[in-house]
Design an enzyme around this catalytic site. Structure first.
Site, PDB file in Angstrom:
ATOM      1  N   PRO A   2      47.760  21.900  43.732  1.00 17.95           N
ATOM      2  CA  PRO A   2      46.671  22.003  42.788  1.00 17.95           C
ATOM      3  C   PRO A   2      46.881  22.549  41.506  1.00 17.95           C
ATOM      4  O   PRO A   2      47.526  23.499  41.214  1.00 17.95           O
ATOM      5  CB  PRO A   2      45.794  23.031  43.537  1.00 17.95           C
ATOM      6  CG  PRO A   2      46.827  23.843  44.306  1.00 17.95           C
ATOM      7  CD  PRO A   2      47.915  22.985  44.555  1.00 17.95           C
ATOM      8  N   GLU A   3      46.488  21.678  40.433  1.00 19.25           N
ATOM      9  CA  GLU A   3      46.507  22.075  38.919  1.00 19.25           C
ATOM     10  C   GLU A   3      45.242  22.730  38.662  1.00 19.25           C
ATOM     11  O   GLU A   3      44.149  22.819  39.535  1.00 19.25           O
ATOM     12  CB  GLU A   3      46.856  20.869  38.114  1.00 19.25           C
ATOM     13  CG  GLU A   3      48.185  20.147  38.476  1.00 19.25           C
ATOM     14  CD  GLU A   3      49.182  20.401  37.538  1.00 19.25           C
ATOM     15  OE1 GLU A   3      48.919  21.091  36.492  1.00 19.25           O
ATOM     16  OE2 GLU A   3      50.130  19.641  37.503  1.00 19.25           O
ATOM     17  N   HIS A 100      47.430  27.897  60.726  1.00 23.37           N
ATOM     18  CA  HIS A 100      47.499  28.013  59.183  1.00 23.37           C
ATOM     19  C   HIS A 100      46.502  28.741  58.668  1.00 23.37           C
ATOM     20  O   HIS A 100      46.498  28.773  57.355  1.00 23.37           O
ATOM     21  CB  HIS A 100      47.854  26.693  58.487  1.00 23.37           C
ATOM     22  CG  HIS A 100      48.981  26.043  59.295  1.00 23.37           C
ATOM     23  ND1 HIS A 100      50.124  26.722  58.950  1.00 23.37           N
ATOM     24  CD2 HIS A 100      49.358  24.740  59.471  1.00 23.37           C
ATOM     25  CE1 HIS A 100      51.107  25.941  59.260  1.00 23.37           C
ATOM     26  NE2 HIS A 100      51.015  24.760  59.617  1.00 23.37           N
ATOM     27  N   ARG A 122      52.119  26.074  53.634  1.00 23.31           N
ATOM     28  CA  ARG A 122      53.558  26.283  53.063  1.00 23.31           C
ATOM     29  C   ARG A 122      53.455  27.670  52.624  1.00 23.31           C
ATOM     30  O   ARG A 122      54.612  28.190  52.273  1.00 23.31           O
ATOM     31  CB  ARG A 122      53.745  25.246  52.033  1.00 23.31           C
ATOM     32  CG  ARG A 122      53.985  24.032  52.550  1.00 23.31           C
ATOM     33  CD  ARG A 122      54.268  22.861  51.404  1.00 23.31           C
ATOM     34  NE  ARG A 122      55.536  23.218  51.048  1.00 23.31           N
ATOM     35  CZ  ARG A 122      56.193  22.566  50.253  1.00 23.31           C
ATOM     36  NH1 ARG A 122      55.716  21.218  49.506  1.00 23.31           N
ATOM     37  NH2 ARG A 122      57.538  22.750  49.913  1.00 23.31           N
TER      38      ARG A 122
END
Ligand SMILES: [Zn+2]
Length: 292
Positions: A2-3, A100, A122
């Site tokens: 994500p930016e 997760h 992650r």
């Protein structure tokens, strides 16, 4: 990953659910993400009311009634879910595995309760709790330059920061002390839109070109936020995915393809998008449009 526009899209999605809501039934399912969760994390969130939710660079900041600000960085794959529906855009439709989901809580807003989850396959994301009056001095924020969408960012700011600077403009724009939260993708896109060579020394750019550059940086970010906002609704019932959706870009990831400026209505550029490496990162640009 994500930016800034994706983080802003998530902020806008969380805002109506969280602001004014009290946090209950807080659960933490593991001791750490990229870093350990704060000490007594659950106790410090439980019962707090969210006063506002801001974004600084790629951090989400929820100011709490307790005088602390709850900071979240999404890392590479961090995402929030609202009542089991993920917030944000994702390129694939693989469902989020329950294992997760690393923390969750209920946001109680009057009679409405929303279950909010945070998943991060992650685990490059992280969370912190910082006294609200010390956020700006915290090491995560102390060195950051102005927000690209804020009033402190302008051509004049770039001219002042880059006076005499010999480093190329591409690498200079990724320096978070110059402008906060601007990532590789949007730097490539902005330089293309401004028709500025990524190879030119930052200190060589004239003030009018720096004004253009500051303006197109805001434009590419606002365009991406607007696209994210519209896609968010489309994804309302989508299954969870593994990576953030990437918008279609003019030059980023388009090595070897015709310059978009050659399309109908363009200026008729016959250039081909080229990839080079600067400062260890890929730069995509059109050597014909971006000559100087
Ligand atoms: Zn071109």
């Amino acid at each position: 990953m994500p930016e800034l526009p994706e983080v802003e899209t998530v902020r806008r999605g969380l805002e109506p659910v969280l602001v004014g809501a009290s946090l209950t039934r807080v659960r933490q399912n593991r001791p750490d993400l990229r870093f350990p969760f704060p000490d007594r994390f659950v106790e410090r969130l439980e019962g707090a009311t969210v006063e506002r939710i801001d974004r600084r660079a790629k951090y989400l900041l929820a100011a709490l009634s307790t005088g602390e600000t709850w900071v979240t960085h999404l890392g590479m794959t961090g995402r929030f879910t609202l009542d089991g529906t993920q917030l944000g855009e994702f390129e694939e439709s693989a469902p989020i595995a329950g294992k997760h989901e690393h923390m969750s809580f209920c946001a109680v807003h009057g009679k409405a309760t929303t279950r909010v989850g945070f998943a991060d396959a992650r685990r490059f994301g992280f969370m912190g709790l910082i006294p609200t009056d010390r956020v700006e001095a915290h090491p995560w924020f102390a060195g950051l330059g102005p927000e690209p969408l804020g009033n402190g960012f302008s051509g004049a700011h770039l001219a002042e920061t880059w006076a005499g600077k010999k480093q190329n403009v591409k690498v200079s724009l990724l320096d978070q002390r110059t402008v906060a939260g601007l990532g590789n993708i949007y730097v490539c896109e902005a330089l293309y839109r401004a028709r500025i060579s990524p190879l030119i020394a930052a200190g060589k750019l004239t003030k009018p070109r720096l004004e253009t550059l500051a303006a197109v940086i805001r434009d590419v970010l606002n365009d991406a936020i607007a696209a994210g906002g519209s896609t968010l609704r489309d994804f309302a019932n989508a299954e969870g995915g593994q990576g953030y959706f990437q918008h279609r870009f003019d030059v980023y990831g388009r090595e070897g393809q015709p310059c978009p400026n050659s399309r109908e209505g363009g200026e008729g550029c016959s250039g081909v998008v080229k990839r080079i490496v600067q400062g260890g990162r890929s730069t995509f640009y059109c050597p014909s449009c971006q000559k100087r």
